[in-house]
Design an enzyme around this catalytic site. Sequence first.
Site, PDB file in Angstrom:
ATOM      1  N   GLU A  81     -49.885 -58.373 -62.133  1.00  0.00           N
ATOM      2  CA  GLU A  81     -49.351 -57.691 -63.309  1.00  0.00           C
ATOM      3  C   GLU A  81     -47.985 -58.242 -63.720  1.00  0.00           C
ATOM      4  O   GLU A  81     -47.137 -58.510 -62.877  1.00  0.00           O
ATOM      5  CB  GLU A  81     -49.201 -56.190 -63.028  1.00  0.00           C
ATOM      6  CG  GLU A  81     -50.515 -55.454 -62.765  1.00  0.00           C
ATOM      7  CD  GLU A  81     -51.364 -55.247 -64.017  1.00  0.00           C
ATOM      8  OE1 GLU A  81     -50.865 -55.524 -65.125  1.00  0.00           O
ATOM      9  OE2 GLU A  81     -52.521 -54.823 -63.860  1.00  0.00           O
ATOM     10  N   ARG A  91     -54.623 -39.791 -67.138  1.00  0.00           N
ATOM     11  CA  ARG A  91     -55.917 -39.417 -67.724  1.00  0.00           C
ATOM     12  C   ARG A  91     -56.690 -38.508 -66.776  1.00  0.00           C
ATOM     13  O   ARG A  91     -57.465 -37.652 -67.197  1.00  0.00           O
ATOM     14  CB  ARG A  91     -56.714 -40.693 -68.017  1.00  0.00           C
ATOM     15  CG  ARG A  91     -57.972 -40.498 -68.856  1.00  0.00           C
ATOM     16  CD  ARG A  91     -58.619 -41.829 -69.193  1.00  0.00           C
ATOM     17  NE  ARG A  91     -58.883 -42.644 -68.026  1.00  0.00           N
ATOM     18  CZ  ARG A  91     -59.868 -42.442 -67.152  1.00  0.00           C
ATOM     19  NH1 ARG A  91     -60.717 -41.445 -67.322  1.00  0.00           N
ATOM     20  NH2 ARG A  91     -60.031 -43.234 -66.109  1.00  0.00           N
ATOM     21  N   CYS A 144     -50.604 -46.574 -60.242  1.00  0.00           N
ATOM     22  CA  CYS A 144     -50.315 -47.999 -59.985  1.00  0.00           C
ATOM     23  C   CYS A 144     -49.122 -48.475 -60.799  1.00  0.00           C
ATOM     24  O   CYS A 144     -48.216 -49.121 -60.263  1.00  0.00           O
ATOM     25  CB  CYS A 144     -51.535 -48.860 -60.267  1.00  0.00           C
ATOM     26  SG  CYS A 144     -52.787 -48.673 -58.984  1.00  0.00           S
ATOM     27  N   HIS A 168     -53.577 -55.757 -59.502  1.00  0.00           N
ATOM     28  CA  HIS A 168     -54.763 -54.909 -59.629  1.00  0.00           C
ATOM     29  C   HIS A 168     -55.995 -55.722 -59.203  1.00  0.00           C
ATOM     30  O   HIS A 168     -56.085 -56.911 -59.491  1.00  0.00           O
ATOM     31  CB  HIS A 168     -54.954 -54.451 -61.085  1.00  0.00           C
ATOM     32  CG  HIS A 168     -54.452 -53.067 -61.347  1.00  0.00           C
ATOM     33  ND1 HIS A 168     -53.585 -52.770 -62.378  1.00  0.00           N
ATOM     34  CD2 HIS A 168     -54.714 -51.870 -60.725  1.00  0.00           C
ATOM     35  CE1 HIS A 168     -53.336 -51.461 -62.363  1.00  0.00           C
ATOM     36  NE2 HIS A 168     -53.995 -50.901 -61.386  1.00  0.00           N
TER      37      HIS A 168
HETATM   38  N1  PCA Z   1     -55.460 -47.517 -58.671  1.00  0.00           N
HETATM   39  C1  PCA Z   1     -54.862 -46.529 -59.512  1.00  0.00           C
HETATM   40  C2  PCA Z   1     -53.950 -45.735 -58.634  1.00  0.00           C
HETATM   41  C3  PCA Z   1     -54.384 -46.031 -57.244  1.00  0.00           C
HETATM   42  C4  PCA Z   1     -55.236 -47.225 -57.371  1.00  0.00           C
HETATM   43  O1  PCA Z   1     -55.692 -47.892 -56.429  1.00  0.00           O
HETATM   44  C5  PCA Z   1     -54.198 -47.114 -60.756  1.00  0.00           C
HETATM   45  O2  PCA Z   1     -54.625 -48.188 -61.212  1.00  0.00           O
HETATM   46  O3  PCA Z   1     -53.261 -46.529 -61.290  1.00  0.00           O
END
Ligand code: PCA
Length: 215
Positions: A81, A91, A144, A168
Amino acid sequence: MMKKVLLTGFDPFGGEEINPSWEAVKRLDGIQTENIEMMAVQLPTVYRESIAILEQQIKKHQPEIVICVGQAGGRLHVTPEKVAINLDDARISDNAGNQPIDREIASTGPAAYFTGLPIKRMAERMKENNIPASVSYTAGTFVCNHIFYGLMDYIHRTSSTIRGGFIHIPFIHEQAMDKQAPSLSLDTIVKAIRIAAVTAAENEADLHIVGGTTH
Ligand code: PCA
């Protein structure tokens, strides 16, 4: 010199039985390779508490690099990111039942922080190793993005030399059996995170190469 890399993954959320971010980083816990030593900690998918635990773990382990990892179900690629924004807008409820709407993460913080990691280089190295990867320009507004912003804000507030960022990852195959969604193998994701850690340790500067998105 050996560099310490602190890796974090989240516990399962949103009805999933596992979170591939934790499954992946825990496999790298304690591993030394190519001048890095990795350690992994699990964070709860909970606003605020996750940041408090991350700060404790940074103080405890004194890493040079911190890479937080989270599941982004539905994404096709492993996505380092670029930007964390100063906004919680949930959400769904987090794992403690919190569902903040349009809330600032840090009232005195800037609207956004950019990553401290060479994310284009990380994505290139992953691709050289046959792993579908690309830079992402939004980490969302759930936990996240929250942890990514909290990490960058901690680094700035404490004038730390730590370099930090967020990746991610898609679902793993085991999670995709009962849904129509893209997935990668856990082995592939573990490899991608190891590549990210080694690349971040070896390079402060990013590559100046074409990236971006048109939407
Ligand atoms: N993904 C979520 C929060 C925890 C995770 O593994 C997110 O993308 O915000």
